[in-house]
Scaffold this motif. Structure first.
Motif, PDB file in Angstrom:
ATOM      1  N   HIS A 155       0.891  -1.168   0.000  1.00 15.58           N
ATOM      2  CA  HIS A 155       0.000   0.000   0.000  1.00 15.58           C
ATOM      3  C   HIS A 155       0.927   1.215   0.000  1.00 15.58           C
ATOM      4  CE1 HIS A 155      -3.975   1.816   1.676  1.00 15.58           C
ATOM      5  NE2 HIS A 155      -3.287   2.748   1.056  1.00 15.58           N
ATOM      6  N   THR A 173      -4.351   3.588   6.955  1.00 11.88           N
ATOM      7  CA  THR A 173      -3.866   3.046   5.680  1.00 11.88           C
ATOM      8  C   THR A 173      -4.058   1.526   5.624  1.00 11.88           C
ATOM      9  OG1 THR A 173      -2.295   4.874   5.547  1.00 11.88           O
ATOM     10  CG2 THR A 173      -1.826   2.946   4.181  1.00 11.88           C
ATOM     11  N   GLU A 177      -6.452  -2.953   3.983  1.00 13.18           N
ATOM     12  CA  GLU A 177      -5.951  -4.319   3.751  1.00 13.18           C
ATOM     13  C   GLU A 177      -6.504  -5.257   4.828  1.00 13.18           C
ATOM     14  OE1 GLU A 177      -3.871  -1.823   2.894  1.00 13.18           O
ATOM     15  OE2 GLU A 177      -3.450  -2.429   0.834  1.00 13.18           O
ATOM     16  N   ILE A 227       3.809  -1.023   3.853  1.00  8.58           N
ATOM     17  CA  ILE A 227       3.127   0.280   3.870  1.00  8.58           C
ATOM     18  C   ILE A 227       4.220   1.313   3.670  1.00  8.58           C
ATOM     19  CG2 ILE A 227       1.581   1.824   5.149  1.00  8.58           C
ATOM     20  CD1 ILE A 227       1.155  -0.627   7.057  1.00  8.58           C
ATOM     21  N   ILE A 237      -1.349   0.022  -5.271  1.00  9.45           N
ATOM     22  CA  ILE A 237      -1.882  -1.046  -4.419  1.00  9.45           C
ATOM     23  C   ILE A 237      -1.547  -2.377  -5.077  1.00  9.45           C
ATOM     24  CG2 ILE A 237      -4.007  -2.057  -3.455  1.00  9.45           C
ATOM     25  CD1 ILE A 237      -3.246   0.697  -2.269  1.00  9.45           C
ATOM     26  N   TRP A 272      -5.251   8.765  -4.732  1.00  6.36           N
ATOM     27  CA  TRP A 272      -5.955   7.594  -4.200  1.00  6.36           C
ATOM     28  C   TRP A 272      -7.440   7.611  -4.551  1.00  6.36           C
ATOM     29  CZ3 TRP A 272      -9.987   8.582  -0.892  1.00  6.36           C
ATOM     30  CH2 TRP A 272      -9.988   9.804  -0.231  1.00  6.36           C
TER      31      TRP A 272
END
Ligand code: NAP
Length: 336
Positions: A155, A173, A177, A227, A237, A272
């Motif tokens: 990510h 963040t 996930e 991350i 991603i 994003w």
């Protein structure tokens, strides 16, 4: 049947969802708005030409009989209070992540919903609505690559502001996930560890970036998630599933391939908001359709709770450096 929607919180994502519900999606109409700053509501009404009533108090909006369903898109620490009020009023509620800022807060919502006897909550986890993740899940579920053994995920954001702190890598963040990988594998986490590689020079002095989160599931699948929120090059991603019989990867976003100046290239997104823009439409349409049919099928309060429990373990693991257990109680039959 058109659903009359009230929205609490008209900031960045609230405005995007109001635009969706008013201009993009089927069978929805925004009729009521609330924000701590009344002028935010006025601005949205003017920008989108809405015919909506402004409420100075979010609870009055929730209890207005003209409002059939609520979107909670205010600041995270307000979510628990507003979602509990929606459950008390017996109204369906779509709550942006996080469902609550603590696992206990999420559990309070789970218990209130069970006591109410009806599923009313959908959490704003949009990745299960992304066509790429859906295609990946189909491949796994069909058994094309055998049992999943390992997942390698990333990510990456180009940069973050100074207000972004080390724990936000988990709570803001990784949280996506934590939700989508549970859904992808149909499995729960049992342990978490966080490793800090060499720090990038692009991170603020107080921020540890990048980080690697290592998760283990009940079936023994091992997951690593990188991350890296100051990666510089783009919003990226990645998810690769290694199975017993093969490997499956999350598709890249569609991008034109160019041959020019002695290079073969495709663009990488940097914003994003664009990466999951279609998934946001699909998740909200699903919420509206579910309100109309009376049966909530999207990410549940239990999913919000599960993500919060895992996030708490990851934040504790950041601080301790140890492998820590993720302790999830058994799923109540209500959420089966
Ligand atoms: P934002 O731009 O700060 O918007 C939040 C809005 O809520 C602001 O207008 C804020 O007013 C208002 N607000 C704060 N306290 C309130 C209260 N007590 N009652 C009513 N309104 C209140 O934040 P955002 O980026 O839209 O994020 C909102 C939520 O969505 C966060 O939980 C965030 O994590 C989530 N989110 C999810 C995604 C996703 O990918 N699913 C993406 C972005 C955001 P002030 O500005 O005056 O504080």
């Amino acid at each position: 049947m058109t659903i009359n929607i009230g929205v609490i919180g008209t900031g960045a994502i609230g405005r995007e969802h109001i635009r969706r519900c008013s201009q993009v999606l089927q069978n929805s109409r925004v009729v009521a708005l609330n924000d701590i700053n009344r002028s935010n509501c006025e601005q949205v009404i003017n920008e989108l030409g809405l015919d909506a009533q402004i409420y100075d108090n979010a609870h009055d909006l929730i209890n207005d009989t003209a409002v059939q369903a609520i979107l909670v898109t205010s600041w995270g620490p307000t979510h628990e209070e507003f979602v509990l009020a929606c459950i008390k009023a017996g109204k369906p509620v779509f709550c942006e992540k996080p469902l609550a800022v603590t696992a206990q807060g999420c559990l309070n919502i789970v218990e209130a919903e069970i006591n109410a006897g009806k599923k009313l909550v959908q959490v704003g986890f949009m990745r299960p609505y992304d066509s790429g993740y859906r295609a990946l899940k189909e491949v796994i579920t069909r058994g094309d690559i055998g049992e999943p053994l390992m997942l390698h995920c990333a990510h990456r954001n180009p940069s973050v502001g100074d207000a972004y702190t080390t724990d936000m890598a988990i709570t803001d963040t990784l949280i996506h996930e934590l939700d989508v990988l549970r859904w992808l594998l149909n499995d729960d986490y049992v342990s978490a560890q966080v490793i800090f590689p060499r720090k990038t020079r692009n991170a603020s002095s107080h921020l540890r970036d990048p980080q690697i989160v290592l998760l283990e599931t009940t079936r023994g699948t091992r997951i690593d998630v990188e991350i890296f929120v100051n990666c510089d090059y783009g919003y990226d991603i990645q998810c690769e599933v290694v199975g017993e019989l093969g490997i499956a990867r999350l598709p890249e976003p569609v991008s034109v391939q160019t041959r020019s100046a002695a290079k073969l290239s495709t663009a990488i997104l940097t914003d994003w908001k664009k990466r999951f823009i279609d998934a946001y439409d699909v998740e909200l349409q699903d919420f509206i359709d579910n309100v109309a049919s009376g049966e909530m099928t999207g990410p549940s309060a239990w999913d919000g709770y599960a993500a919060a429990v895992a996030a708490d373990a990851c934040v504790a693991a950041q601080n301790s450096g140890e492998i820590l257990p993720v302790k999830m109680p058994p799923k109540p039959a209500f959420y089966a």
